[in-house]
Design a protein around this motif. Structure first.
Motif, PDB file in Angstrom:
ATOM      1  N   SER A   1       0.635  -1.145  -0.215  1.00  0.00           N
ATOM      2  CA  SER A   1      -0.059  -0.094   0.086  1.00  0.00           C
ATOM      3  C   SER A   1       0.848   1.411   0.131  1.00  0.00           C
ATOM      4  CB  SER A   1      -1.060  -0.043   1.082  1.00  0.00           C
ATOM      5  OG  SER A   1      -0.167  -0.069   2.422  1.00  0.00           O
ATOM      6  N   LEU A   2       2.069   1.464   0.577  1.00  0.00           N
ATOM      7  CA  LEU A   2       2.838   2.406   0.853  1.00  0.00           C
ATOM      8  C   LEU A   2       4.223   2.485  -0.305  1.00  0.00           C
ATOM      9  CD1 LEU A   2       2.862   2.778   4.609  1.00  0.00           C
ATOM     10  CD2 LEU A   2       1.278   3.968   2.966  1.00  0.00           C
ATOM     11  N   GLY A   3       4.413   1.037  -0.708  1.00  0.00           N
ATOM     12  CA  GLY A   3       5.762   1.244  -1.351  1.00  0.00           C
ATOM     13  C   GLY A   3       6.916   0.682  -0.417  1.00  0.00           C
ATOM     14  N   SER A   4       8.000  -0.010  -1.123  1.00  0.00           N
ATOM     15  CA  SER A   4       8.811  -0.651  -0.242  1.00  0.00           C
ATOM     16  C   SER A   4       9.839   0.536   0.250  1.00  0.00           C
ATOM     17  CB  SER A   4       9.709  -1.477  -1.169  1.00  0.00           C
ATOM     18  OG  SER A   4      10.354  -0.998  -2.370  1.00  0.00           O
ATOM     19  N   ASP A   5      10.049   1.877  -0.396  1.00  0.00           N
ATOM     20  CA  ASP A   5      10.818   2.760   0.082  1.00  0.00           C
ATOM     21  C   ASP A   5      10.149   3.872   1.008  1.00  0.00           C
ATOM     22  OD1 ASP A   5      12.911   1.909  -1.368  1.00  0.00           O
ATOM     23  OD2 ASP A   5      12.484   3.011  -2.945  1.00  0.00           O
ATOM     24  N   HIS A   6       9.063   3.574   1.415  1.00  0.00           N
ATOM     25  CA  HIS A   6       8.258   4.624   2.218  1.00  0.00           C
ATOM     26  C   HIS A   6       8.976   4.458   3.639  1.00  0.00           C
ATOM     27  CE1 HIS A   6       5.060   6.208   4.597  1.00  0.00           C
ATOM     28  NE2 HIS A   6       4.450   6.909   3.558  1.00  0.00           N
ATOM     29  N   PRO A   7       9.111   5.781   4.251  1.00  0.00           N
ATOM     30  CA  PRO A   7       9.789   5.848   5.562  1.00  0.00           C
ATOM     31  C   PRO A   7       8.960   4.814   6.397  1.00  0.00           C
ATOM     32  CG  PRO A   7       9.446   7.946   4.722  1.00  0.00           C
ATOM     33  CD  PRO A   7       8.934   7.149   3.760  1.00  0.00           C
ATOM     34  N   GLU A   8       7.816   4.573   6.539  1.00  0.00           N
ATOM     35  CA  GLU A   8       7.068   3.867   7.492  1.00  0.00           C
ATOM     36  C   GLU A   8       7.358   2.419   7.272  1.00  0.00           C
ATOM     37  OE1 GLU A   8       5.457   4.243  10.233  1.00  0.00           O
ATOM     38  OE2 GLU A   8       5.632   6.124  10.246  1.00  0.00           O
ATOM     39  N   THR A   9       7.670   2.158   5.871  1.00  0.00           N
ATOM     40  CA  THR A   9       8.103   0.750   5.653  1.00  0.00           C
ATOM     41  C   THR A   9       9.453   0.335   6.112  1.00  0.00           C
ATOM     42  OG1 THR A   9       6.577   0.829   3.589  1.00  0.00           O
ATOM     43  CG2 THR A   9       8.123  -1.051   3.723  1.00  0.00           C
ATOM     44  N   LEU A  10      10.177   1.208   5.720  1.00  0.00           N
ATOM     45  CA  LEU A  10      11.842   1.182   6.323  1.00  0.00           C
ATOM     46  C   LEU A  10      11.638   1.085   7.776  1.00  0.00           C
ATOM     47  CD1 LEU A  10      13.537   3.824   3.789  1.00  0.00           C
ATOM     48  CD2 LEU A  10      13.388   1.221   3.809  1.00  0.00           C
ATOM     49  N   ALA A  11      10.940   1.826   8.648  1.00  0.00           N
ATOM     50  CA  ALA A  11      10.962   1.875  10.101  1.00  0.00           C
ATOM     51  C   ALA A  11      10.393   0.506  10.442  1.00  0.00           C
ATOM     52  CB  ALA A  11       9.855   3.092  10.549  1.00  0.00           C
ATOM     53  N   THR A  12       9.694  -0.198   9.933  1.00  0.00           N
ATOM     54  CA  THR A  12       9.041  -1.447  10.219  1.00  0.00           C
ATOM     55  C   THR A  12      10.469  -2.542   9.885  1.00  0.00           C
ATOM     56  OG1 THR A  12       6.801  -1.166   9.691  1.00  0.00           O
ATOM     57  CG2 THR A  12       7.489  -3.481   9.672  1.00  0.00           C
ATOM     58  N   ARG A  13      11.039  -2.339   8.890  1.00  0.00           N
ATOM     59  CA  ARG A  13      12.131  -3.348   8.831  1.00  0.00           C
ATOM     60  C   ARG A  13      13.229  -3.055   9.856  1.00  0.00           C
ATOM     61  NH1 ARG A  13      14.149  -2.297   2.777  1.00  0.00           N
ATOM     62  NH2 ARG A  13      15.813  -3.558   3.649  1.00  0.00           N
ATOM     63  N   SER A  14      13.373  -1.807  10.225  1.00  0.00           N
ATOM     64  CA  SER A  14      14.349  -1.612  11.549  1.00  0.00           C
ATOM     65  C   SER A  14      13.759  -2.141  12.793  1.00  0.00           C
ATOM     66  CB  SER A  14      14.411  -0.096  11.703  1.00  0.00           C
ATOM     67  OG  SER A  14      15.172  -0.132  12.815  1.00  0.00           O
TER      68      SER A  14
ATOM     69  N   GLN B   1      18.586   2.544   2.874  1.00  0.00           N
ATOM     70  CA  GLN B   1      18.586   3.662   3.510  1.00  0.00           C
ATOM     71  C   GLN B   1      19.421   4.724   2.999  1.00  0.00           C
ATOM     72  OE1 GLN B   1      18.794   2.576   7.414  1.00  0.00           O
ATOM     73  NE2 GLN B   1      17.054   3.144   8.000  1.00  0.00           N
ATOM     74  N   ILE B   2      20.726   4.161   2.427  1.00  0.00           N
ATOM     75  CA  ILE B   2      21.575   5.327   1.862  1.00  0.00           C
ATOM     76  C   ILE B   2      20.970   5.553   0.519  1.00  0.00           C
ATOM     77  CG2 ILE B   2      24.005   5.278   0.502  1.00  0.00           C
ATOM     78  CD1 ILE B   2      24.910   3.494   3.154  1.00  0.00           C
ATOM     79  N   ARG B   3      20.510   4.643  -0.122  1.00  0.00           N
ATOM     80  CA  ARG B   3      19.954   4.892  -1.503  1.00  0.00           C
ATOM     81  C   ARG B   3      18.667   5.820  -1.385  1.00  0.00           C
ATOM     82  NH1 ARG B   3      15.625   2.844  -3.554  1.00  0.00           N
ATOM     83  NH2 ARG B   3      15.762   0.906  -2.193  1.00  0.00           N
ATOM     84  N   VAL B   4      17.674   5.797  -0.568  1.00  0.00           N
ATOM     85  CA  VAL B   4      16.580   6.410  -0.374  1.00  0.00           C
ATOM     86  C   VAL B   4      16.833   7.803   0.380  1.00  0.00           C
ATOM     87  CG1 VAL B   4      14.247   6.499   0.519  1.00  0.00           C
ATOM     88  CG2 VAL B   4      15.082   4.229  -0.572  1.00  0.00           C
ATOM     89  N   LEU B   5      17.560   7.646   1.668  1.00  0.00           N
ATOM     90  CA  LEU B   5      17.654   8.738   2.602  1.00  0.00           C
ATOM     91  C   LEU B   5      19.057   9.535   2.487  1.00  0.00           C
ATOM     92  CD1 LEU B   5      16.066   6.850   5.732  1.00  0.00           C
ATOM     93  CD2 LEU B   5      14.799   8.517   4.197  1.00  0.00           C
ATOM     94  N   GLY B   6      20.169   8.727   2.098  1.00  0.00           N
ATOM     95  CA  GLY B   6      21.295   9.470   2.251  1.00  0.00           C
ATOM     96  C   GLY B   6      22.032   8.749   3.472  1.00  0.00           C
ATOM     97  N   ALA B   7      23.391   8.936   3.338  1.00  0.00           N
ATOM     98  CA  ALA B   7      24.405   7.824   4.275  1.00  0.00           C
ATOM     99  C   ALA B   7      24.491   8.910   5.404  1.00  0.00           C
ATOM    100  CB  ALA B   7      25.755   7.924   3.587  1.00  0.00           C
ATOM    101  N   SER B   8      24.219  10.258   5.396  1.00  0.00           N
ATOM    102  CA  SER B   8      24.250  10.895   6.508  1.00  0.00           C
ATOM    103  C   SER B   8      22.995  11.101   7.120  1.00  0.00           C
ATOM    104  CB  SER B   8      24.919  12.469   6.193  1.00  0.00           C
ATOM    105  OG  SER B   8      23.884  12.935   5.326  1.00  0.00           O
ATOM    106  N   HIS B   9      21.784  10.539   6.925  1.00  0.00           N
ATOM    107  CA  HIS B   9      20.348  10.817   7.325  1.00  0.00           C
ATOM    108  C   HIS B   9      20.541  10.165   8.995  1.00  0.00           C
ATOM    109  CE1 HIS B   9      15.986  10.237   8.108  1.00  0.00           C
ATOM    110  NE2 HIS B   9      16.007  11.127   7.088  1.00  0.00           N
ATOM    111  N   PRO B  10      19.963  10.692   9.851  1.00  0.00           N
ATOM    112  CA  PRO B  10      19.873  10.054  11.271  1.00  0.00           C
ATOM    113  C   PRO B  10      19.571   8.572  11.402  1.00  0.00           C
ATOM    114  CG  PRO B  10      18.997  12.144  11.255  1.00  0.00           C
ATOM    115  CD  PRO B  10      19.360  11.919   9.782  1.00  0.00           C
TER     116      PRO B  10
END
Length: 218
Positions: free
Chosen positions: A111-124, A150-159
């Motif tokens: 529903s949100l996509g694999s790169d959505h922040p909430e999807t990435l947060a669930t993986r974490s 995360q490096i690809r989507v958010l960048g290496a320096s993202h918190p």
């Protein structure tokens, strides 16, 4: 849409907003460079069995209402499912929580996509709780893939990316790969010094973790 249905949806959304605020206050707060200690029931669970049961029941009722009124894939419904998973984990039912997170991730991708922040947060969250169950190898593999995405989507320096790198370093250490943990922390510390300064709390915490695991190497 009838006025009654509209009112119900408004109440659901208002309750969801309150739930999200509560969830943010109760989620395991991990520094950007390392995971916190495993959550303890004395801190993260309700003060009594009666209160806990009541909170669980309210959460289940809210989820049922949202699924009925908004649909199972609605962002508010997904947020409540995330709250259910977190509550299970914080109450010690980690295996059940992991199953909830796994299904939540599947539906978030849909529903949100694999790169959505909430999807990435669930993986974490999945990586964290799998490691907490003792499946450190699975946690390491999950953190490695998550770091790349995360490096690809958010960048290496993202918190969030840096938090994952710290968690990956700690997981390596827990698995016995102390040298790998030290190397990860060394690289992270250099970047934090440059970007945040030597006295920033995240820099200081990384320096402490690095010193600890260097000492463990002998």
């Amino acid at each position: 849409m009838s006025l009654r249905t509209s009112d119900r949806k408004h109440r659901i959304r208002r309750a969801t907003t309150a739930l999200r605020a509560s969830l943010e206050a109760r989620r395991p707060n991990r520094a950007a460079t390392a995971p916190a200690a495993p959550p303890t029931p004395a801190v993260l669970t309700a003060p009594s069995d009666l209160d806990s049961s009541s909170a669980d029941r309210r959460l289940e009722e809210q989820l049922a209402s949202q699924a009925s009124e908004l649909g199972s894939q609605h962002p508010d419904t997904l947020a409540t499912r995330k709250a259910v998973a977190l509550r299970l984990a914080n109450s010690g039912r980690i295996g059940a929580a992991v199953k909830q997170y796994e299904q939540l991730h599947v539906d978030q991708v849909r529903s949100l996509g694999s790169d959505h922040p909430e999807t990435l947060a669930t993986r974490s969250a999945l990586a964290f709780w799998r490691g907490n169950m003792g499946d450190v190898g699975s946690a390491i593999a999950a953190y490695e893939q998550l770091r790349r995405d995360q490096i690809r989507v958010l960048g290496a320096s993202h918190p969030h990316t840096r938090r994952t790198r710290g968690n990956l370093a700690e997981s390596r250490a827990e698995s016995g790969d102390i040298a790998g943990a030290v190397a990860e922390y060394e690289e992270l510390l250099d970047e934090l010094r440059d970007d945040l300064g030597p006295e920033h709390p995240h820099t200081s915490m990384t320096r402490i973790n690095l010193a600890h695991w260097r000492a463990a190497l002998g």
